[in-house]
Design a protein around this motif. Structure first.
Motif, PDB file in Angstrom:
ATOM      1  N   TYR A 180       0.475  -5.926   8.369  1.00  0.00           N
ATOM      2  CA  TYR A 180       1.537  -4.941   8.591  1.00  0.00           C
ATOM      3  C   TYR A 180       0.986  -3.524   8.470  1.00  0.00           C
ATOM      4  CZ  TYR A 180       5.931  -2.416   8.092  1.00  0.00           C
ATOM      5  OH  TYR A 180       6.971  -1.524   8.265  1.00  0.00           O
ATOM      6  N   VAL A 181       0.212  -3.259   7.431  1.00  0.00           N
ATOM      7  CA  VAL A 181      -0.334  -1.917   7.222  1.00  0.00           C
ATOM      8  C   VAL A 181      -1.265  -1.529   8.370  1.00  0.00           C
ATOM      9  CG1 VAL A 181      -1.844  -0.534   5.737  1.00  0.00           C
ATOM     10  CG2 VAL A 181      -0.047  -1.948   4.723  1.00  0.00           C
ATOM     11  N   GLU A 182      -2.115  -2.452   8.794  1.00  0.00           N
ATOM     12  CA  GLU A 182      -3.030  -2.150   9.885  1.00  0.00           C
ATOM     13  C   GLU A 182      -2.271  -1.816  11.169  1.00  0.00           C
ATOM     14  OE1 GLU A 182      -6.679  -4.253  12.441  1.00  0.00           O
ATOM     15  OE2 GLU A 182      -5.850  -5.258  10.670  1.00  0.00           O
ATOM     16  N   LEU A 183      -1.273  -2.614  11.503  1.00  0.00           N
ATOM     17  CA  LEU A 183      -0.503  -2.368  12.710  1.00  0.00           C
ATOM     18  C   LEU A 183       0.337  -1.096  12.585  1.00  0.00           C
ATOM     19  CD1 LEU A 183       0.624  -6.021  13.457  1.00  0.00           C
ATOM     20  CD2 LEU A 183      -1.092  -4.691  14.700  1.00  0.00           C
ATOM     21  N   LEU A 184       0.875  -0.846  11.395  1.00  0.00           N
ATOM     22  CA  LEU A 184       1.661   0.366  11.172  1.00  0.00           C
ATOM     23  C   LEU A 184       0.821   1.608  11.436  1.00  0.00           C
ATOM     24  CD1 LEU A 184       4.211   1.832  10.161  1.00  0.00           C
ATOM     25  CD2 LEU A 184       3.347   1.525   7.827  1.00  0.00           C
ATOM     26  N   CYS A 185      -0.412   1.607  10.960  1.00  0.00           N
ATOM     27  CA  CYS A 185      -1.297   2.750  11.219  1.00  0.00           C
ATOM     28  C   CYS A 185      -1.529   2.926  12.718  1.00  0.00           C
ATOM     29  CB  CYS A 185      -2.624   2.570  10.482  1.00  0.00           C
ATOM     30  SG  CYS A 185      -2.484   2.707   8.679  1.00  0.00           S
ATOM     31  N   GLY A 186      -1.598   1.820  13.439  1.00  0.00           N
ATOM     32  CA  GLY A 186      -1.728   1.902  14.887  1.00  0.00           C
ATOM     33  C   GLY A 186      -0.485   2.480  15.541  1.00  0.00           C
ATOM     34  N   GLU A 187       0.684   2.078  15.067  1.00  0.00           N
ATOM     35  CA  GLU A 187       1.914   2.625  15.629  1.00  0.00           C
ATOM     36  C   GLU A 187       2.041   4.117  15.330  1.00  0.00           C
ATOM     37  OE1 GLU A 187       6.776   2.160  15.638  1.00  0.00           O
ATOM     38  OE2 GLU A 187       5.622   1.122  14.092  1.00  0.00           O
ATOM     39  N   PRO A 215       7.806   1.801  -0.952  1.00  0.00           N
ATOM     40  CA  PRO A 215       6.456   2.046  -0.439  1.00  0.00           C
ATOM     41  C   PRO A 215       5.350   1.798  -1.461  1.00  0.00           C
ATOM     42  CG  PRO A 215       7.943   3.725   0.359  1.00  0.00           C
ATOM     43  CD  PRO A 215       8.728   2.893  -0.618  1.00  0.00           C
ATOM     44  N   THR A 216       5.609   2.076  -2.740  1.00  0.00           N
ATOM     45  CA  THR A 216       4.572   1.881  -3.750  1.00  0.00           C
ATOM     46  C   THR A 216       4.385   0.418  -4.127  1.00  0.00           C
ATOM     47  OG1 THR A 216       6.265   2.685  -5.304  1.00  0.00           O
ATOM     48  CG2 THR A 216       4.458   4.190  -4.759  1.00  0.00           C
ATOM     49  N   THR A 217       5.031  -0.494  -3.390  1.00  0.00           N
ATOM     50  CA  THR A 217       4.645  -1.905  -3.465  1.00  0.00           C
ATOM     51  C   THR A 217       3.230  -2.076  -2.918  1.00  0.00           C
ATOM     52  OG1 THR A 217       6.946  -2.593  -3.214  1.00  0.00           O
ATOM     53  CG2 THR A 217       5.277  -4.246  -2.733  1.00  0.00           C
ATOM     54  N   LEU A 218       2.836  -1.215  -1.973  1.00  0.00           N
ATOM     55  CA  LEU A 218       1.485  -1.255  -1.421  1.00  0.00           C
ATOM     56  C   LEU A 218       0.464  -0.861  -2.484  1.00  0.00           C
ATOM     57  CD1 LEU A 218       1.945   0.482   2.066  1.00  0.00           C
ATOM     58  CD2 LEU A 218       2.278  -1.924   1.458  1.00  0.00           C
ATOM     59  N   SER A 219      -0.777  -1.254  -2.279  1.00  0.00           N
ATOM     60  CA  SER A 219      -1.859  -0.851  -3.177  1.00  0.00           C
ATOM     61  C   SER A 219      -2.202   0.617  -2.936  1.00  0.00           C
ATOM     62  CB  SER A 219      -3.103  -1.711  -2.921  1.00  0.00           C
ATOM     63  OG  SER A 219      -3.647  -1.409  -1.639  1.00  0.00           O
ATOM     64  N   ALA A 220      -2.978   1.186  -3.840  1.00  0.00           N
ATOM     65  CA  ALA A 220      -3.421   2.570  -3.676  1.00  0.00           C
ATOM     66  C   ALA A 220      -4.201   2.733  -2.380  1.00  0.00           C
ATOM     67  CB  ALA A 220      -4.267   2.993  -4.879  1.00  0.00           C
ATOM     68  N   GLU A 221      -5.033   1.751  -2.057  1.00  0.00           N
ATOM     69  CA  GLU A 221      -5.836   1.821  -0.839  1.00  0.00           C
ATOM     70  C   GLU A 221      -4.948   1.759   0.406  1.00  0.00           C
ATOM     71  OE1 GLU A 221      -8.090   0.790  -4.275  1.00  0.00           O
ATOM     72  OE2 GLU A 221      -6.380  -0.280  -3.365  1.00  0.00           O
ATOM     73  N   GLN A 222      -3.945   0.907   0.371  1.00  0.00           N
ATOM     74  CA  GLN A 222      -3.046   0.788   1.524  1.00  0.00           C
ATOM     75  C   GLN A 222      -2.197   2.055   1.683  1.00  0.00           C
ATOM     76  OE1 GLN A 222      -1.247  -2.820   0.145  1.00  0.00           O
ATOM     77  NE2 GLN A 222      -2.506  -4.138   1.461  1.00  0.00           N
ATOM     78  N   THR A 243       1.568   3.424 -10.443  1.00  0.00           N
ATOM     79  CA  THR A 243       0.342   3.419 -11.261  1.00  0.00           C
ATOM     80  C   THR A 243      -0.360   4.764 -11.100  1.00  0.00           C
ATOM     81  OG1 THR A 243      -1.114   2.627  -9.485  1.00  0.00           O
ATOM     82  CG2 THR A 243       0.045   0.940 -10.791  1.00  0.00           C
ATOM     83  N   PRO A 244      -1.251   5.122 -12.035  1.00  0.00           N
ATOM     84  CA  PRO A 244      -2.013   6.368 -11.878  1.00  0.00           C
ATOM     85  C   PRO A 244      -2.812   6.394 -10.580  1.00  0.00           C
ATOM     86  CG  PRO A 244      -2.231   5.517 -14.118  1.00  0.00           C
ATOM     87  CD  PRO A 244      -1.527   4.458 -13.321  1.00  0.00           C
ATOM     88  N   GLU A 245      -3.366   5.245 -10.184  1.00  0.00           N
ATOM     89  CA  GLU A 245      -4.174   5.192  -8.965  1.00  0.00           C
ATOM     90  C   GLU A 245      -3.333   5.479  -7.725  1.00  0.00           C
ATOM     91  OE1 GLU A 245      -5.939   3.154 -12.273  1.00  0.00           O
ATOM     92  OE2 GLU A 245      -4.014   2.770 -11.271  1.00  0.00           O
ATOM     93  N   LYS A 246      -2.128   4.939  -7.667  1.00  0.00           N
ATOM     94  CA  LYS A 246      -1.260   5.182  -6.516  1.00  0.00           C
ATOM     95  C   LYS A 246      -0.813   6.641  -6.463  1.00  0.00           C
ATOM     96  CE  LYS A 246       0.421   0.404  -6.434  1.00  0.00           C
ATOM     97  NZ  LYS A 246       1.589  -0.502  -6.507  1.00  0.00           N
TER      98      LYS A 246
END
Length: 493
Positions: free
Chosen positions: A200-207, A232-239, A270-273
């Motif tokens: 989902y994240v990969e395709l979202l970045c494409g959209e 949105p913060t369900t995603l990881s910091a990297e995502q 989290t602090p990282e996010k």
């Protein structure tokens, strides 16, 4: 069950919405032609008629309630500047108010945007006349009329610098750690949908990249970016960094006046996010308690405590965020006016720049309704909002945007309150529908607005994350509909 009889007119939608104000959880069914309008012990019956006579037209509403010993009837001649629909709405509200004992605070208004209506009336007739229309023709209570006027004036000031080339961007992250019992949004718990998230994240970045090319083709200027959900913060910091990076590359999100991310569930922060969001140029975040009662939180399925909300709020401050919103919900199961007042006082004490007070909406798909937990009374919820309307101005907050949802407890409203200079532009742009909002992600709805004509066209993304992933290849053609709306025939690849 509520059976609705319509005689002499075709205002089906409006009559259905008016009845919903008084019977938010009742299923409605329209009577067949010729069906007798007689008392029934198993259902409420309402007949709304437009009677055309040789010298007059009258609106009439008649209603029977199960167990009632009489017919409730109101009528009004059509006259003055009133439309047929407005006449029918007034007689329906008067009859149903008499039958139920409930006086709807917004009178006959069933729309989402009462402040937008107020602003239009002010521009057309002036403030005094607009107030008179709200209180007279629309039967809106004085306090709600003043609220609509205050919000309309705040919105008018915020929109003063608007230009026809402006737009906003919304990004949907339809995932949550768990599903709250009051929620009816298109969101999936990570337990159900975790395996979908990387794709989902990969395709979202494409959209986002594709939509950015469309915006540049049209010369649109991005005024606000909003990442919502879900959580949105369900995603990881990297995502999160990847999504924000795509927005910066395609829309210059970090350089636009406002870049918001909902970090709504404290248990996902989290602090990282926070560091990833800050580094990406995010200017505004939401840390949403909904309530500061641990018992109420547990009852609605929020897997965090009030102490954790405070901890994550302070974490966001230390991360450098100077613009924070906090959401509260009036009318949650197990809450009381005293409990809500305590929650709001705690939120005010923390000092966020925005406090948004929502009214619980009894949506059919929400667990709170399907599980039979929707027991909060309209009177208690109204008391909660009365407290908010006095406590927030006393603490330096003013109302700047407002909207209403169908089946809100007590027919009440949601209001965004802000300290001076911190109003969320995206919220105003979205509610007032003054410019195009480009949406990306599952469940996203692009709203295309043509300022000269006020024409509005919606372009829908696929609703569910799994459908978004599976049918992603079809989105390019949908996004090219934006070009066609603006009169550009160049296809963006």
């Amino acid at each position: 069950m509520l059976r609705l009889f319509l005689i002499g007119h075709t205002y089906k939608y409006e009559c259905e919405k008016l009845c919903q104000i008084f019977f938010p959880l009742e299923k409605q069914r329209f009577a067949e032609e010729g069906e007798p309008f007689v008392p029934d012990e198993a259902e409420t019956r309402v007949r709304i008629s437009l009677l055309r006579e040789p010298n007059a037209v009258r609106g009439v509403c008649e209603a029977y309630a199960p167990g009632a010993d009489r017919l409730f009837r109101e009528e009004e001649p059509l006259g003055g500047a009133s439309t047929e629909e407005e006449c029918l709405a007034r007689v329906a509200v008067r009859a149903l108010s008499a039958m139920t004992g409930f006086d709807p605070p917004w009178g006959v208004l069933t729309g989402v945007r009462p402040a937008k209506l107020m602003r239009a009336l002010i521009e057309e007739r002036g403030e005094s006349a607009a107030e008179a229309v709200f209180r007279g023709e629309y039967m809106v209570q004085p306090g709600k009329t003043r609220l609509a006027l205050e919000v309309a004036k705040a919105e008018r000031a915020l929109l003063s610098a608007w230009t026809p080339a402006d737009c906003s961007v919304y990004v949907s992250i339809p995932f949550c750690p768990t599903r709250c019992s009051y929620c009816s949004f298109v969101s999936h718990s990570v337990q159900q949908a975790r395996k979908l998230i990387p794709d989902y994240v990969e395709l979202l970045c494409g959209e986002i990249a594709h939509t950015g090319r469309v915006a540049r083709e049209l010369g649109l200027r991005v005024m606000s970016v909003y990442i919502g959900g879900g959580t949105p913060t369900t995603l990881s910091a990297e995502q999160l960094a990847a999504v924000c990076g795509a927005l910066n590359e395609s829309f210059g999100a970090a350089d636009c006046p406002e870049f918001t991310v909902e970090a709504g569930r404290p248990d996902t922060v989290t602090p990282e996010k926070l560091a990833a969001l800050k580094q990406a140029g995010v200017t505004r975040v939401s840390i949403n308690p909904q309530t500061f009662s641990d018992a109420v939180l547990e009852g609605v399925g929020r897997r965090h405590t009030a102490a954790e909300t405070i901890e994550k709020y302070e974490l966001a401050r230390r991360a450098g965020f100077g613009d924070i919103n906090m959401d509260l919900i009036a009318g949650l199961p197990g809450d009381t006016p005293e409990g809500f007042a305590d929650s709001l006082s705690k939120a005010i004490g923390l000092g966020p720049e925005n406090i948004t007070v929502h009214t619980l909406a009894l949506k059919r798909a929400a667990g709170i309704v399907t599980g039979g937990e929707a027991g909060r009374t309209a009177g208690d919820t109204a008391a909660m909002l009365r407290f908010a309307s006095s406590a927030l101005p006393a603490a330096g907050y003013g109302p700047y945007y407002m909207y209403r949802q169908s089946r809100s407890v007590g027919n009440l409203e949601n209001v965004g309150w802000t300290k001076p200079g911190y109003a969320c532009l995206y919220n105003v742009y979205m509610m007032e529908e003054v410019h195009t909002v480009l949406s990306c992600g599952g469940g996203g709805v692009t709203k295309l607005v043509d300022p000269p004509t006020n024409r509005l066209v919606r372009v829908f993304n696929f609703k569910y994350p799994y459908e978004y992933v599976r049918r992603f290849g079809e989105l390019s053609e949908r996004k090219n509909g934006i070009l066609r709306f603006y009169g550009s025939e160049a296809a963006v690849q």
